[in-house]
Design a protein around this motif. Structure first.
Motif, PDB file in Angstrom:
ATOM      1  N   ILE A  11      31.394 -13.205  -7.870  1.00 59.63           N
ATOM      2  CA  ILE A  11      31.437 -13.340  -6.410  1.00 59.63           C
ATOM      3  C   ILE A  11      31.827 -11.996  -5.789  1.00 59.63           C
ATOM      4  O   ILE A  11      32.721 -11.311  -6.282  1.00 59.63           O
ATOM      5  CB  ILE A  11      32.463 -14.421  -6.001  1.00 59.63           C
ATOM      6  N   VAL A  12      31.156 -11.642  -4.697  1.00 64.77           N
ATOM      7  CA  VAL A  12      31.489 -10.418  -3.967  1.00 64.77           C
ATOM      8  C   VAL A  12      32.344 -10.811  -2.759  1.00 64.77           C
ATOM      9  O   VAL A  12      31.997 -11.723  -2.005  1.00 64.77           O
ATOM     10  CB  VAL A  12      30.204  -9.689  -3.513  1.00 64.77           C
ATOM     11  N   HIS A  13      33.486 -10.122  -2.600  1.00 65.74           N
ATOM     12  CA  HIS A  13      34.422 -10.428  -1.523  1.00 65.74           C
ATOM     13  C   HIS A  13      34.300  -9.390  -0.415  1.00 65.74           C
ATOM     14  O   HIS A  13      34.313  -8.190  -0.683  1.00 65.74           O
ATOM     15  CB  HIS A  13      35.853 -10.452  -2.064  1.00 65.74           C
ATOM     16  N   VAL A  14      34.178  -9.887   0.813  1.00 63.09           N
ATOM     17  CA  VAL A  14      34.035  -8.992   1.965  1.00 63.09           C
ATOM     18  C   VAL A  14      35.104  -9.325   3.003  1.00 63.09           C
ATOM     19  O   VAL A  14      35.674 -10.414   2.984  1.00 63.09           O
ATOM     20  CB  VAL A  14      32.632  -9.127   2.619  1.00 63.09           C
ATOM     21  N   ALA A  15      35.347  -8.369   3.917  1.00 61.44           N
ATOM     22  CA  ALA A  15      36.359  -8.587   4.946  1.00 61.44           C
ATOM     23  C   ALA A  15      35.733  -9.121   6.240  1.00 61.44           C
ATOM     24  O   ALA A  15      36.394  -9.800   7.018  1.00 61.44           O
ATOM     25  CB  ALA A  15      37.120  -7.299   5.226  1.00 61.44           C
ATOM     26  N   GLU A  16      34.453  -8.806   6.449  1.00 63.00           N
ATOM     27  CA  GLU A  16      33.794  -9.181   7.713  1.00 63.00           C
ATOM     28  C   GLU A  16      32.417  -9.781   7.430  1.00 63.00           C
ATOM     29  O   GLU A  16      31.784  -9.436   6.431  1.00 63.00           O
ATOM     30  CB  GLU A  16      33.518  -7.940   8.603  1.00 63.00           C
TER      31      GLU A  16
END
Ligand code: TXA
Ligand code: MG
Length: 340
Positions: free
Chosen positions: A67-72
């Motif tokens: 899974i790729v985690h992003v802030a926005e």
């Protein structure tokens, strides 16, 4: 204290510590950090070699994407080829939060992820975690962070920094210790590339909550544990999230407990009811509220493993879709070890 484990304030993470963690990520190294679900083992999602180190540290098969985690939301949009209306509605309601969306991956772009992240597949799984440490770390690093749960492959996910340390040891360059993770089980995974959207892994966001936002969804069946192809969502592998002890789900734990004790086994019990103390049995009482129970479950399993139990007997969880994710994790944990 070990030099690579740093305590960090979960609500107001110290900037100096975040900077140090971001610097390590920028060097292509691994940082374990708390999210609102479980601890993640993070690497720069745009750096192929860094992500390869995640697979190595976990002993994870390379056909299992991360899974790729992003802030926005905008950061997620840059990684995908399409941002359907369903994604817009779901992210507006549930992000940041424990909902992972599988979307068509963007190819041949400067900012796209390397193949290793998606296991060579045409889709990418993305979420924005609702934990100040995770969110601030992504912002500070300046790139999306690939992060599976911070445990050896097929073990129970970690809900404390100590669990990470026990499972991965020196395999991780820095562990940010933000205390226990509040959610306790992994995010819901929803595939938006199929029509209707398909639930690949039940989690803290329920099908009912999703359907009230985007309409009907399909619920996936289990995939074969011996599949060697690109897996639709390998979190669906039968045996996953497993303790070392044999785990049995029982309608009537006391009967089974007596049987196991008579065989000379060390027995741990997870129950929703208080049970009379019985010598030779380690008893842990779980909440009858699904969300509270999720927050306690893995810590209880880790505890019984640390106590070297031979068997763990768990009472069947209550009915209702809010218990789906807990039933799912218990069923996987109870698969015989040879199905691994
Ligand atoms: O709560 C969570 O989701 C935690 C925290 C750290 O964010 N992460 C987590 O990651 O549980 P992991 O790798 O242990 O589980 C990721 C799940 C796996 O079942 C994987 O197969 C699935 O997401 N997945 C990842 N990329 C996928 C893709 N492109 N298509 C379908 N499933 C995917
Ligand atoms: Mg995992």
């Amino acid at each position: 204290m070990l030099s690579h484990l740093l305590q960090i304030d979960a609500l107001h993470p110290e900037v100096e510590l975040l900077k140090e963690a971001a610097r390590i990520l920028q060097q292509g190294k691994l940082v374990a950090f708390p999210t609102e679900t479980v601890y993640g083992l993070g690497a720069n999602a745009l750096d192929e070699n860094a992500v390869a180190r995640i697979f190595e540290a976990k002993g994870r098969p390379t056909n299992n994407p991360v899974i790729v985690h992003v802030a926005e939301v905008a950061e997620a949009q840059r990684l995908v080829a399409d941002w359907p209306e369903t994604a817009a509605r779901l992210t507006e309601r549930f992000w940041p939060g424990p909902l992972t969306l599988v979307l068509p991956r963007r190819h041949r772009e400067l900012l796209s992820v390397p193949d290793i992240v998606t296991a060579g597949g045409p889709t990418i799984a993305i979420r924005s975690p609702a934990h100040p440490v995770a969110l601030e770390l992504i912002r500070m690093a300046g790139f999306p962070i690939a992060a599976p749960s911070a445990n050896r492959s097929s073990e129970i996910s970690p809900t404390t920094a100590q669990h990470v340390l026990t499972s991965l040891g020196e395999g991780v360059d820095l562990i940010l210790d933000g205390g226990s993770t509040p959610g306790g089980i992994e995010s819901t995974v929803l595939d938006l590339t199929s029509d209707p959207p398909r639930l690949l892994r039940p989690g803290l966001i329920t099908p009912g909550e999703i359907e009230s936002t985007i309409g009907p969804i399909a619920i996936s069946g289990n995939v074969g544990h011996d599949s060697e192809q690109h897996l639709p969502s390998p979190g669906m592998l039968s045996r996953h999230y497993a303790p070392r002890a044999t785990l049995v789900i029982a309608e009537d734990p006391p009967v089974l407990v007596e049987q196991l004790l008579s065989q000379g086994k060390r027995v741990g019990v997870l129950d929703f009811l208080g049970m009379e103390a019985r010598s030779g049995v380690k008893h842990i009482c779980l909440s009858t509220h699904a969300k509270e129970c999720a927050a306690q479950l893995y810590a209880a399993l880790h505890q019984l493993d640390a106590d070297a139990m031979d068997a763990i007997v768990v009472r069947y969880p209550p009915r209702g879709e809010e218990w789906d994710a807990i039933r799912d994790r218990l069923q996987r944990a109870s698969c015989p070890a040879e199905e691994k």
